[in-house]
Design a protein around this motif. Structure first.
Motif, PDB file in Angstrom:
ATOM      1  N   VAL A   1       0.422 -29.864  -2.821  1.00  0.00           N
ATOM      2  CA  VAL A   1       0.444 -29.641  -1.365  1.00  0.00           C
ATOM      3  C   VAL A   1      -0.880 -29.047  -0.898  1.00  0.00           C
ATOM      4  N   ILE A   2      -1.377 -28.089  -1.684  1.00  0.00           N
ATOM      5  CA  ILE A   2      -2.659 -27.461  -1.340  1.00  0.00           C
ATOM      6  C   ILE A   2      -3.795 -28.487  -1.423  1.00  0.00           C
TER       7      ILE A   2
ATOM      8  N   ARG B   1      -7.086 -15.967   4.912  1.00  0.00           N
ATOM      9  CA  ARG B   1      -6.136 -16.142   6.016  1.00  0.00           C
ATOM     10  C   ARG B   1      -5.989 -17.619   6.387  1.00  0.00           C
ATOM     11  N   ARG B   2      -7.092 -18.325   6.477  1.00  0.00           N
ATOM     12  CA  ARG B   2      -7.061 -19.714   6.952  1.00  0.00           C
ATOM     13  C   ARG B   2      -6.499 -20.665   5.902  1.00  0.00           C
ATOM     14  N   LEU B   3      -6.953 -20.523   4.641  1.00  0.00           N
ATOM     15  CA  LEU B   3      -6.521 -21.457   3.605  1.00  0.00           C
ATOM     16  C   LEU B   3      -5.219 -21.031   2.926  1.00  0.00           C
ATOM     17  N   GLY B   4      -5.003 -19.724   2.838  1.00  0.00           N
ATOM     18  CA  GLY B   4      -3.824 -19.243   2.135  1.00  0.00           C
ATOM     19  C   GLY B   4      -2.649 -18.946   3.036  1.00  0.00           C
ATOM     20  N   ILE B   5      -2.823 -17.985   3.930  1.00  0.00           N
ATOM     21  CA  ILE B   5      -1.694 -17.542   4.768  1.00  0.00           C
ATOM     22  C   ILE B   5      -1.215 -18.674   5.674  1.00  0.00           C
ATOM     23  N   GLU B   6      -2.132 -19.435   6.229  1.00  0.00           N
ATOM     24  CA  GLU B   6      -1.714 -20.517   7.126  1.00  0.00           C
ATOM     25  C   GLU B   6      -1.062 -21.680   6.376  1.00  0.00           C
ATOM     26  N   SER B   7      -1.165 -21.690   5.051  1.00  0.00           N
ATOM     27  CA  SER B   7      -0.491 -22.724   4.252  1.00  0.00           C
ATOM     28  C   SER B   7       0.937 -22.335   3.895  1.00  0.00           C
ATOM     29  N   MET B   8       1.296 -21.080   4.133  1.00  0.00           N
ATOM     30  CA  MET B   8       2.604 -20.592   3.679  1.00  0.00           C
ATOM     31  C   MET B   8       3.785 -21.361   4.258  1.00  0.00           C
ATOM     32  N   PRO B   9       3.817 -21.653   5.553  1.00  0.00           N
ATOM     33  CA  PRO B   9       4.988 -22.397   6.064  1.00  0.00           C
ATOM     34  C   PRO B   9       5.196 -23.727   5.348  1.00  0.00           C
TER      35      PRO B   9
ATOM     36  N   VAL C   1       8.222 -26.883   1.215  1.00  0.00           N
ATOM     37  CA  VAL C   1       8.228 -27.706   0.005  1.00  0.00           C
ATOM     38  C   VAL C   1       9.010 -27.014  -1.115  1.00  0.00           C
ATOM     39  N   GLY C   2       8.832 -25.702  -1.248  1.00  0.00           N
ATOM     40  CA  GLY C   2       9.544 -24.959  -2.277  1.00  0.00           C
ATOM     41  C   GLY C   2      11.057 -25.024  -2.093  1.00  0.00           C
ATOM     42  N   ALA C   3      11.511 -24.882  -0.857  1.00  0.00           N
ATOM     43  CA  ALA C   3      12.953 -24.910  -0.595  1.00  0.00           C
ATOM     44  C   ALA C   3      13.557 -26.269  -0.968  1.00  0.00           C
ATOM     45  N   PHE C   4      12.905 -27.342  -0.567  1.00  0.00           N
ATOM     46  CA  PHE C   4      13.426 -28.670  -0.888  1.00  0.00           C
ATOM     47  C   PHE C   4      13.297 -28.982  -2.378  1.00  0.00           C
TER      48      PHE C   4
ATOM     49  N   ILE D   1       4.178 -17.738  -6.179  1.00  0.00           N
ATOM     50  CA  ILE D   1       5.273 -16.758  -6.290  1.00  0.00           C
ATOM     51  C   ILE D   1       6.281 -16.964  -5.165  1.00  0.00           C
ATOM     52  N   GLN D   2       5.789 -17.137  -3.959  1.00  0.00           N
ATOM     53  CA  GLN D   2       6.697 -17.340  -2.830  1.00  0.00           C
ATOM     54  C   GLN D   2       7.434 -18.667  -2.945  1.00  0.00           C
ATOM     55  N   ALA D   3       6.726 -19.708  -3.379  1.00  0.00           N
ATOM     56  CA  ALA D   3       7.367 -21.016  -3.524  1.00  0.00           C
ATOM     57  C   ALA D   3       8.461 -20.955  -4.596  1.00  0.00           C
ATOM     58  N   ASN D   4       8.183 -20.274  -5.714  1.00  0.00           N
ATOM     59  CA  ASN D   4       9.185 -20.135  -6.768  1.00  0.00           C
ATOM     60  C   ASN D   4      10.432 -19.418  -6.260  1.00  0.00           C
TER      61      ASN D   4
END
Length: 231
Positions: free
Chosen positions: A81-82, A23-31, A36-39, A134-137
């Motif tokens: 980014v990670i 949750r802390r390292l993965g989910i909170e990194s999603m925004p 970054v993925g969108a740009f 996957i989400q970034a792609n």
């Protein structure tokens, strides 16, 4: 590395630590990863249009952008980014615990610091990294499609039409395999440098910078090695 492998069963014994780190390292990194993925996708679409204009049909911009994102840009940029967010934060957190002797206190109570602190973080990033990629792609491809159809006068059919013809499941799997190694290496670098921190607050600051730089170099080196092995 040896102690991490030897105590990897701690992930199953103390699942709450693993879930908390996911949750802390993965989910909170999603925004951050999604932004970054969108740009990344937007720039890829724009640059693809500029480079192919006059040489190849615009119909190839979609497949070319899709492959570039899935094979390289998505996994590598997400990993970098990670490295900035996760590796540095792990090194700072564990480094602070080291200089304040909290890790020594754990060891004195017969609690393995590797099992309690390092294993959950490394396992969490190894599992969460492919999910983030996957989400970034997905967001990156949508960003490229938005730019191409909104600003570059391409139709949706021109962008999406040939992608199925150039879609290979192996490309997606190869990108995700790379992401597993990137996530694991980023967390391991942060843990290793954090455990070796010395010198008080100044040492923690140095470890944070060192973790970020080392993780980036490790990711780029692994990217080259894995590219030779997978393609």
């Amino acid at each position: 590395m040896g102690r991490v492998i030897a105590e990897i069963n701690g992930v199953f014994v103390e699942r709450h630590l693993f879930i908390a780190q996911c949750r802390r390292l993965g989910i909170e990194s999603m925004p951050l990863v999604l932004t970054v993925g969108a740009f990344t996708g937007a720039v890829s679409g724009w640059q693809g249009h500029y480079q192919l204009e006059g040489y190849l049909p615009f119909d190839l911009i979609g497949p070319a952008t899709f492959k570039a994102i899935v094979l390289e840009l998505g996994p590598v940029l997400t990993a970098l980014v990670i490295a900035g967010r996760v590796s540095a934060s792990i090194a700072a957190e564990l480094g602070t615990m080291k200089v304040t002797e909290q890790i020594d206190a754990l060891e004195s109570m017969a609690i393995s610091s590797v099992r309690y602190l390092a294993v959950p973080r490394i396992a969490a990033m190894t599992v969460m990294m492919p999910i983030l990629v996957i989400q970034a792609n997905f967001v990156a491809v949508l960003g490229a499609a938005f730019v191409c159809t909104t600003f570059l006068n391409m139709t949706s059919n021109q962008f999406w039409g040939l992608i199925p013809n150039f879609f290979y499941v192996y490309d997606v799997i190869a990108g995700l395999i790379k992401s597993v190694f990137f996530g694991m290496s980023a967390a391991m670098v942060g843990c290793y440098i954090g455990f070796r921190t010395e010198g008080g607050a100044e040492g923690v600051g140095m470890s944070t910078i060192l973790a970020f730089v080392t993780a980036c170099l490790a990711i780029l080196s692994l990217d080259f090695i894995l590219a030779m092995m997978l393609f």
